[in-house]
Scaffold this active site. Structure first.
Site, PDB file in Angstrom:
ATOM      1  N   ARG A  91       0.942   1.049 -10.170  1.00  0.00           N
ATOM      2  CA  ARG A  91      -0.227   0.568  -9.428  1.00  0.00           C
ATOM      3  C   ARG A  91      -0.956   1.716  -8.730  1.00  0.00           C
ATOM      4  O   ARG A  91      -2.179   1.726  -8.625  1.00  0.00           O
ATOM      5  CB  ARG A  91       0.221  -0.488  -8.406  1.00  0.00           C
ATOM      6  CG  ARG A  91      -0.898  -1.078  -7.577  1.00  0.00           C
ATOM      7  CD  ARG A  91      -0.376  -2.143  -6.611  1.00  0.00           C
ATOM      8  NE  ARG A  91       0.013  -3.366  -7.292  1.00  0.00           N
ATOM      9  CZ  ARG A  91       1.259  -3.792  -7.438  1.00  0.00           C
ATOM     10  NH1 ARG A  91       2.271  -3.069  -6.963  1.00  0.00           N
ATOM     11  NH2 ARG A  91       1.533  -4.912  -8.063  1.00  0.00           N
ATOM     12  N   TYR A  92      -0.210   2.668  -8.210  1.00  0.00           N
ATOM     13  CA  TYR A  92      -0.785   3.808  -7.489  1.00  0.00           C
ATOM     14  C   TYR A  92      -0.590   5.072  -8.317  1.00  0.00           C
ATOM     15  O   TYR A  92       0.395   5.189  -9.056  1.00  0.00           O
ATOM     16  CB  TYR A  92      -0.106   3.974  -6.130  1.00  0.00           C
ATOM     17  CG  TYR A  92      -0.177   2.761  -5.245  1.00  0.00           C
ATOM     18  CD1 TYR A  92      -1.341   2.447  -4.552  1.00  0.00           C
ATOM     19  CD2 TYR A  92       0.923   1.916  -5.110  1.00  0.00           C
ATOM     20  CE1 TYR A  92      -1.405   1.327  -3.733  1.00  0.00           C
ATOM     21  CE2 TYR A  92       0.870   0.798  -4.291  1.00  0.00           C
ATOM     22  CZ  TYR A  92      -0.285   0.507  -3.608  1.00  0.00           C
ATOM     23  OH  TYR A  92      -0.346  -0.598  -2.803  1.00  0.00           O
ATOM     24  N   ARG A  95       3.035   7.232  -7.958  1.00  0.00           N
ATOM     25  CA  ARG A  95       4.334   6.583  -7.868  1.00  0.00           C
ATOM     26  C   ARG A  95       4.382   5.343  -8.755  1.00  0.00           C
ATOM     27  O   ARG A  95       3.362   4.729  -9.036  1.00  0.00           O
ATOM     28  CB  ARG A  95       4.671   6.218  -6.429  1.00  0.00           C
ATOM     29  CG  ARG A  95       3.626   5.355  -5.731  1.00  0.00           C
ATOM     30  CD  ARG A  95       3.736   5.553  -4.208  1.00  0.00           C
ATOM     31  NE  ARG A  95       2.815   4.729  -3.446  1.00  0.00           N
ATOM     32  CZ  ARG A  95       1.539   5.076  -3.206  1.00  0.00           C
ATOM     33  NH1 ARG A  95       1.047   6.183  -3.717  1.00  0.00           N
ATOM     34  NH2 ARG A  95       0.781   4.305  -2.463  1.00  0.00           N
ATOM     35  N   CYS A 104      20.010 -10.218  -7.252  1.00  0.00           N
ATOM     36  CA  CYS A 104      20.141  -9.773  -5.871  1.00  0.00           C
ATOM     37  C   CYS A 104      21.449 -10.292  -5.288  1.00  0.00           C
ATOM     38  O   CYS A 104      22.021 -11.271  -5.781  1.00  0.00           O
ATOM     39  CB  CYS A 104      18.982 -10.296  -5.020  1.00  0.00           C
ATOM     40  SG  CYS A 104      17.349  -9.715  -5.514  1.00  0.00           S
ATOM     41  N   CYS A 108      16.135 -14.537  -1.035  1.00  0.00           N
ATOM     42  CA  CYS A 108      15.309 -14.896   0.120  1.00  0.00           C
ATOM     43  C   CYS A 108      14.373 -16.037  -0.269  1.00  0.00           C
ATOM     44  O   CYS A 108      13.799 -16.035  -1.365  1.00  0.00           O
ATOM     45  CB  CYS A 108      14.507 -13.686   0.581  1.00  0.00           C
ATOM     46  SG  CYS A 108      15.515 -12.239   0.964  1.00  0.00           S
ATOM     47  N   CYS A 111      10.718 -14.915  -1.280  1.00  0.00           N
ATOM     48  CA  CYS A 111      10.612 -13.788  -2.200  1.00  0.00           C
ATOM     49  C   CYS A 111       9.355 -13.870  -3.065  1.00  0.00           C
ATOM     50  O   CYS A 111       9.085 -14.902  -3.684  1.00  0.00           O
ATOM     51  CB  CYS A 111      11.847 -13.736  -3.099  1.00  0.00           C
ATOM     52  SG  CYS A 111      11.800 -12.405  -4.315  1.00  0.00           S
ATOM     53  N   ARG A 113       8.956 -12.321  -5.789  1.00  0.00           N
ATOM     54  CA  ARG A 113       9.354 -12.272  -7.199  1.00  0.00           C
ATOM     55  C   ARG A 113      10.296 -13.433  -7.542  1.00  0.00           C
ATOM     56  O   ARG A 113      11.081 -13.340  -8.481  1.00  0.00           O
ATOM     57  CB  ARG A 113      10.026 -10.936  -7.528  1.00  0.00           C
ATOM     58  CG  ARG A 113       9.076  -9.752  -7.486  1.00  0.00           C
ATOM     59  CD  ARG A 113       9.667  -8.522  -8.167  1.00  0.00           C
ATOM     60  NE  ARG A 113       8.710  -7.422  -8.108  1.00  0.00           N
ATOM     61  CZ  ARG A 113       8.926  -6.259  -7.468  1.00  0.00           C
ATOM     62  NH1 ARG A 113      10.066  -6.065  -6.848  1.00  0.00           N
ATOM     63  NH2 ARG A 113       8.005  -5.319  -7.452  1.00  0.00           N
ATOM     64  N   ASP A 274       3.570 -13.024   1.306  1.00  0.00           N
ATOM     65  CA  ASP A 274       2.827 -13.127   0.048  1.00  0.00           C
ATOM     66  C   ASP A 274       2.646 -14.586  -0.357  1.00  0.00           C
ATOM     67  O   ASP A 274       3.378 -15.478   0.083  1.00  0.00           O
ATOM     68  CB  ASP A 274       3.567 -12.371  -1.061  1.00  0.00           C
ATOM     69  CG  ASP A 274       3.596 -10.873  -0.816  1.00  0.00           C
ATOM     70  OD1 ASP A 274       2.523 -10.297  -0.557  1.00  0.00           O
ATOM     71  OD2 ASP A 274       4.692 -10.282  -0.873  1.00  0.00           O
ATOM     72  N   ASP A 311      -0.417  -7.194   0.826  1.00  0.00           N
ATOM     73  CA  ASP A 311      -0.518  -6.884  -0.595  1.00  0.00           C
ATOM     74  C   ASP A 311      -1.603  -7.776  -1.169  1.00  0.00           C
ATOM     75  O   ASP A 311      -1.436  -8.996  -1.261  1.00  0.00           O
ATOM     76  CB  ASP A 311       0.818  -7.137  -1.299  1.00  0.00           C
ATOM     77  CG  ASP A 311       1.338  -5.893  -2.004  1.00  0.00           C
ATOM     78  OD1 ASP A 311       0.520  -5.224  -2.652  1.00  0.00           O
ATOM     79  OD2 ASP A 311       2.538  -5.600  -1.887  1.00  0.00           O
ATOM     80  N   LYS A 318      -1.665  -2.471  -1.422  1.00  0.00           N
ATOM     81  CA  LYS A 318      -1.499  -2.788  -0.003  1.00  0.00           C
ATOM     82  C   LYS A 318      -2.690  -2.295   0.809  1.00  0.00           C
ATOM     83  O   LYS A 318      -3.244  -1.234   0.529  1.00  0.00           O
ATOM     84  CB  LYS A 318      -0.226  -2.145   0.546  1.00  0.00           C
ATOM     85  CG  LYS A 318       1.057  -2.663  -0.062  1.00  0.00           C
ATOM     86  CD  LYS A 318       2.252  -1.965   0.559  1.00  0.00           C
ATOM     87  CE  LYS A 318       3.543  -2.401  -0.121  1.00  0.00           C
ATOM     88  NZ  LYS A 318       3.615  -1.912  -1.519  1.00  0.00           N
TER      89      LYS A 318
END
Length: 362
Positions: A91-92, A95, A104, A108, A111, A113, A274, A311, A318
């Site tokens: 995206r950037y 990085r 995981c 959560c 989440c 995702r 999100d 985001d 972001k």
């Protein structure tokens, strides 16, 4: 009785007193849709006598998760928009995210995702996909940092993680390897000396970003797990999500940020929630988040100040969305013959809310 294994079914949560029996049928429907996992370490932190327990709110399924809002989306931050090959999000410019696994230690309830992780989903990159992802990183010399995420990269074995770390460190232009993880607070026993050794490589610097949302997540074992990494020379930063009923008050948010700093972890990001499906009951408004950030400014050490970020849905990255302290006044004409540039005039708000003019009038 102390819980010895990770709880993955609604019936197990009820049996352990972590969810009410009358909610079993609803919670089973949620668990059929979104992954559930509560480790023994997390279960010990939950106050089952408190129906509004902030730890339970993060991990115990809620029937409201099945009520998706019209503006929520399966890929709320647009990972797929920037995925040139499997496992990579670019995206950037300097990085990439490297999504190695889709499992995981805990799942959560907020989440972003949640449609991509957990049982029934692809658990990890295939060897072929891993090689193609590594080739992509090798072929793009603008990539300075690789961020290992998923899922949680610390769910990998120390042996496999060491292989990946060395593969990345061998790429000349990769100088930083950052890992995003919940494991030190969710399953601190996994942060063994062997795991810590796997994270340290020649040729690149390792950073770890710890996700925690409430000060009670810093158990004695969690503190020790973080100390093992930091004492080995691995710097740590924090990630938190602003969550209704968890950390959306100044007292709790202050205690959380101080807990990070007390454990030598620099506060980094406070994420606005999100637009993941079924998470509306956990999201605050942006105005509420800005007010909390203003409460931190000036009243709490500068070491404890995270960036409050959104985001932008659709994959646009972001954006800092904290309160505005500076605004420009209407420009004034410089006097003829002035030899030096004129400083613009600004209105500056201090942490108490009072407004001042800069530069001050003579």
């Amino acid at each position: 009785m102390k819980i010895s294994t990770t709880l993955r079914r609604a019936s197990e949560l009820v049996a352990e007193g972590l969810a009410p029996e009358q909610a079993l049928a609803e919670l089973e429907r949620v668990a059929a849709r979104y992954a559930v996992a509560v480790t023994p370490a997390v279960a010990e932190l939950i106050d089952s006598s408190d129906p509004d327990d902030p730890i339970a709110r993060q991990y115990i399924p809620d029937a409201r998760e099945l009520n998706a809002q019209a503006n929520e989306r399966d890929d709320p931050i647009g990972d797929h928009t920037h995925a040139p090959v499997d496992g990579i999000v670019h995206r950037y410019p300097d990085r990439v995210l490297f999504k190695l696994v889709h499992v995981c230690a805990v799942y959560c309830r907020f989440c972003f995702r949640r449609e991509m992780v957990g049982p029934g989903k692809e658990t990890a990159l295939s060897r072929e996909a891993y090689t193609k992802a590594l080739d992509y990183i090798c072929g793009h010399d603008e990539i300075w940092e690789v961020i290992l995420t998923g899922g949680d990269p610390l769910m990998l074995s120390p042996r496999r993680l060491a292989e990946i770390m060395n593969d990345l460190a061998a790429i000349d232009h990769v100088k930083i390897i950052r890992l995003h993880t919940r494991v030190p607070v969710a399953d601190p026993a996994r942060v063994s000396d062997e795991m810590v050794a796997a994270l340290r490589v020649q040729g690149a610097s390792t950073w770890v970003a710890l996700h925690a949302n409430h000060p009670r997540e810093f158990s004695e074992a969690a503190r020790a797990a973080c100390a093992r990494m930091i004492d080995s020379g691995i710097p740590m930063v924090s990630q938190s999500v602003l969550l209704r009923g968890v950390n959306d008050d100044a007292v709790t948010l202050t205690a959380l940020m101080r807990s990070f700093v007390e454990n030598r972890i620099k506060p980094y990001y406070l994420h606005h929630g999100d637009l993941a499906p079924g998470t509306a009951h956990l999201r605050t408004t942006i105005a509420e988040g800005q007010a909390l950030m203003q409460a931190l400014r000036g009243n709490v050490s500068g070491l404890c100040q995270p960036d409050y970020v959104l985001d932008i849905p659709g994959g646009y990255g972001k954006a800092p969305i904290g309160p505005e302290y500076l605004s420009q006044n209407a420009p004034t004409n410089a006097k003829a013959g002035d030899a030096t540039p004129q400083e613009s005039s600004y209105r500056v708000m201090d942490y108490c809310g009072d407004v001042h003019i800069y530069p001050p009038k003579s």
